[in-house]
Design a protein around this motif. Structure first.
Motif, PDB file in Angstrom:
ATOM      1  N   UNK A 123     -48.832 -11.333 -29.622  1.00 47.06           N
ATOM      2  CA  UNK A 123     -47.862 -12.430 -29.740  1.00 47.06           C
ATOM      3  C   UNK A 123     -47.226 -12.439 -31.130  1.00 47.06           C
ATOM      4  N   UNK A 124     -48.073 -12.290 -32.155  1.00 50.05           N
ATOM      5  CA  UNK A 124     -47.569 -12.340 -33.529  1.00 50.05           C
ATOM      6  C   UNK A 124     -46.560 -11.220 -33.757  1.00 50.05           C
ATOM      7  N   UNK A 127     -43.233 -11.849 -32.038  1.00 50.69           N
ATOM      8  CA  UNK A 127     -42.451 -12.884 -32.709  1.00 50.69           C
ATOM      9  C   UNK A 127     -41.896 -12.396 -34.041  1.00 50.69           C
ATOM     10  N   UNK A 128     -42.678 -11.579 -34.752  1.00 53.22           N
ATOM     11  CA  UNK A 128     -42.172 -11.047 -36.016  1.00 53.22           C
ATOM     12  C   UNK A 128     -40.916 -10.220 -35.750  1.00 53.22           C
ATOM     13  N   UNK A 131     -38.157 -12.802 -33.840  1.00 51.88           N
ATOM     14  CA  UNK A 131     -37.699 -14.053 -34.428  1.00 51.88           C
ATOM     15  C   UNK A 131     -37.627 -13.988 -35.945  1.00 51.88           C
ATOM     16  N   UNK A 132     -38.739 -13.586 -36.572  1.00 54.68           N
ATOM     17  CA  UNK A 132     -38.789 -13.680 -38.032  1.00 54.68           C
ATOM     18  C   UNK A 132     -37.867 -12.666 -38.688  1.00 54.68           C
ATOM     19  N   UNK A 135     -34.192 -13.483 -38.451  1.00 53.63           N
ATOM     20  CA  UNK A 135     -33.827 -14.614 -39.306  1.00 53.63           C
ATOM     21  C   UNK A 135     -33.779 -14.193 -40.761  1.00 53.63           C
TER      22      UNK A 135
END
Lengths: 327, 382
Positions: A123-124, A127-128, A131-132, A135
């Motif tokens: 999951x991490x 998301x990295x 999403x991260x 951004x």
């Protein structure tokens, strides 16, 4: 049930299935290696693959790849992509092992704890990537990360052309490259595990960790080695994916990882040659199923095949065991 | 640094155990009063107006969702967590496809209770019924439970003989199969378009409904919390029965349990079926309140969120998993600015909890001791 289409173009569907299955097989190797030695499903392995696809894209962008370069340049970019993906994927896999799995192993945690940790890591990582990074650096490298969770396209490295045509069956150059390179990578890994000193260490730890330790095998190093090897294979798969499909996405790993794991189980998890067989078998089953019904059903068929195989032959087609691969 | 973490951890654990011990030592009538007061507070929650606590309400921030609606979601998630806890926490089977049962429960009320569903339309045509006819909401409850329970048995029968980690992957595949089938079988489920007008206790959603309406969500919350309390009571009884003890025995050591005469497969199947039924019930409530469902609401990430609730909260302990569920459902609603980062936070929380505190935030004591025992048996070499 569209039998006419399936049998009318049986050769074509077989070729498509094999080239699809080759990528599954490469990813499946990562699951199989780790499982063979540690009896652990590295759930985050699918994200190791996705990291590889982003690395390929990054390297190609950094070296300024344009669509459809000449043959010499294409080979150069293939090598650049391979190195980038192998380093990124291998590094990610190694980091996962050091940060998460090793502390758990020290504590003799039950298998469920490992699996849940792996899901969390997965999951991490998703998301990295999704999403991260968009951004943080999406504005600086828009072609690399784009907007959040968006599909990112890649330049075409090799234009698809029919290479050989036998009857109705056309084998494109990309399919041939994917299939042959996947086979080469697997042959190299097979040689490494079965013929070299390090490979002997891996097999020894898979067979019996305590005895291997007594014989002077450094377990820790073997475990790091298998994570790196699995990561490198996932990196190679990432490169082939990029050449063949030309896009990536942060959420790409989930279904692909599930399929690759299915392939590993089908062939007999822990068995390198089983992973190849399972991957090709799954690729064929999916393409045939997609032809018979529609492509919307291919995932269902793949999972049903997994359940059926586990019911009747829980150790897979070739039987599981890395330790007994070549005694 | 690690030593410091461990020392704080030990102090915290001692304090927690202190609270639990003190609670257990109270005379029964005092405990009864305590529980009654807590239940009364739960029913009072949607009206929450105690000065100093109103900041808890989700509608106290800009653009916050209806407070009763959020509470309802929390209650549903608690129900899911209690059901999944039977499977994961008590019997020790990792079920990553719990969303499948949730979806089956939701689709049973949608397919049989809504006048818009192709199944009801087919029944109307075949049996010459009025166009307003549909299966009553109250009949859909046992239907949803029966269907999800049956699907649990059908999935569990072949797969529970497999090793634990294979089971995880097969169940994950099962959850995906349910979603894809719901999306593809357009003739039965309306496919990706979804099914609307799913009934509640007062029939199909409409502005005329007096209690279970569209605007005021408090009755929905009270309904859900009643179901949750009933199920907590039922599962608590189950936990302390012969069945519950067998589950714990299987979780701790299946071979030893088999030697003691516990039929592992039978009890695992029981756990799976009961867990599935609870998942179906929560899906049923979710669909009734939402009045509209489509396959995209039942994706695999939600399934993993369910597992995260149980694991982070403390698998095996009902208070723990309920706490985990409320935490994971409530925080993104109240703290809107974190809701984008919630998946990365959940993933991170799962890893940190597993590495530092594998028994969860509010663990079951037995489970914590089990894990300590295993750590002592750890080999020195690796």
């Amino acid at each position: 049930m569209n039998f006419d289409e399936l049998f009318g173009h049986f050769g074509q569907h077989t070729v498509d299935g094999l080239s699809k299955g080759a990528i599954y097989a490469l990813i499946a190797l990562g699951y199989t290696l780790v499982y063979g030695v540690l009896r652990l499903i590295n759930f985050a392995h699918s994200e190791v693959f996705v990291v590889g696809t982003f690395a390929v894209l990054g390297a190609w962008t950094a070296f300024g790849l344009q669509d459809n370069p000449g043959a010499g340049q294409a080979i150069l970019f293939l090598l650049i992509g391979l190195v980038a993906a192998a380093v990124a994927s291998g590094g990610t896999a190694l980091a996962l092992e050091r940060i998460a799995y090793k502390p758990l192993r020290k504590r003799n945690a039950p298998p469920l704890v490992f699996l849940i940790t792996a899901i969390g890591l997965s999951l991490v990582l998703v998301e990295i990537l999704g999403l991260l990074l968009p951004r943080l650096v999406g504005g600086v490298f828009p072609t690399l990360f784009g907007r959040e969770r968006q599909i990112v396209g890649m330049p075409t490295l090799i234009e698809q052309k029919a290479l050989i045509t036998i009857g109705d069956t056309a084998i494109t150059n990309v399919q041939a490259i994917v299939f042959v390179s996947a086979l080469l990578m697997m042959a190299a890994l097979d040689w490494f595990i079965n013929r070299t000193r390090y490979g002997r260490g891996v097999r020894a730890v898979a067979q019996n960790p305590e005895t291997a330790a007594l014989m002077g095998v450094n377990q820790d190093r073997v475990i790091m080695l298998i994570f790196v090897l699995g990561g490198v294979m996932a990196g190679a798969a990432a490169l082939l994916w990029s050449v063949r499909f030309g896009f990536t996405q942060s959420s790409l790993g989930f279904v692909l990882g599930l399929k690759a794991f299915t392939a590993a189980v089908l062939g007999g998890i822990g068995n390198l040659r089983g992973a190849l067989l399972g991957g090709l078998f799954l690729g064929l089953v999916e393409v045939y199923a997609a032809t018979l019904y529609t492509s919307a059903w291919e995932d269902v068929v793949a999972f049903v095949v997994l359940i059926v195989v586990l019911m009747f032959r829980p150790t897979g087609l070739l039987g599981e065991s890395l330790g007994r691969a070549r005694a | 640094m690690m030593d410091k973490v461990r020392a704080t951890e030990a102090r915290r654990r001692a304090a927690l155990n202190g609270i639990a011990d003190r609670w257990a030592a109270l005379p029964p009538w005092q405990r009864l009063i305590g529980v009654a007061a807590f239940i009364a507070f739960l029913y009072y929650l949607p009206l929450l107006g105690i000065p100093g606590l109103t900041w808890l309400r989700t509608d106290s921030i800009d653009g916050g969702n209806s407070w009763a609606g959020v509470l309802f979601t929390c209650a549903i998630y608690v129900l899911v967590a209690i059901g999944l806890n039977v499977v994961v926490g008590l019997a020790g089977l990792l079920d990553l496809g719990y969303i499948g049962f949730f979806a089956i429960g939701a689709y049973s009320v949608a397919l049989f209770g809504s006048t818009n569903s192709p199944v009801v339309k087919w029944m109307q045509r075949t049996f010459d019924l009025e166009p307003t006819w549909a299966v009553a909401w109250a009949i859909c409850i046992p239907l949803a439970i029966a269907l999800s329970l049956t699907s649990g048995v059908i999935l569990g029968w072949p797969t529970l003989r497999l090793r634990g980690d294979y089971l995880a992957i097969v169940t994950l595949g099962f959850g995906e199969i349910i979603r894809i089938v719901a999306r593809n079988l357009t003739g039965v489920t309306n496919g990706a378009a979804g099914i609307s007008a799913i009934p509640g206790p007062e029939g199909a959603p409409s502005a005329d409904n007096k209690i279970f309406g569209l605007q005021d969500l408090k009755p929905w919350y009270w309904l859900a919390i009643t179901v949750v309390l009933l199920m907590v009571f039922a599962v608590r009884r189950l936990e302390n029965s012969r069945v519950g003890r067998s589950w714990l025995a299987i979780r701790e050591d299946e071979d030893a349990a088999a030697v003691m005469g516990v039929n592992g497969f039978k009890f695992k199947l029981w756990a799976f079926a009961i867990g599935a039924a609870l998942g179906g019930l929560s899906g049923f409530l979710f669909a009734s309140r939402n009045a509209f469902i489509d396959p995209s609401q039942f994706n695999a990430t939600l399934s993993i969120l369910f597992v995260a609730m149980v694991v982070v909260g403390g698998s095996g302990n009902m208070v723990g998993v309920a706490f985990g569920a409320v935490l994971l459902a409530y925080l993104p609603e109240r703290f809107r600015f974190v809701s984008d980062y919630r998946w990365v936070a959940f993933g991170f929380a799962m890893v940190v909890v597993m590495v530092l505190r594998p028994q969860g935030l509010i663990p079951s004591r037995r489970r914590a001791r089990e894990l300590q025992d295993r750590a002592k048996e750890a080999k020195v070499s690796v």
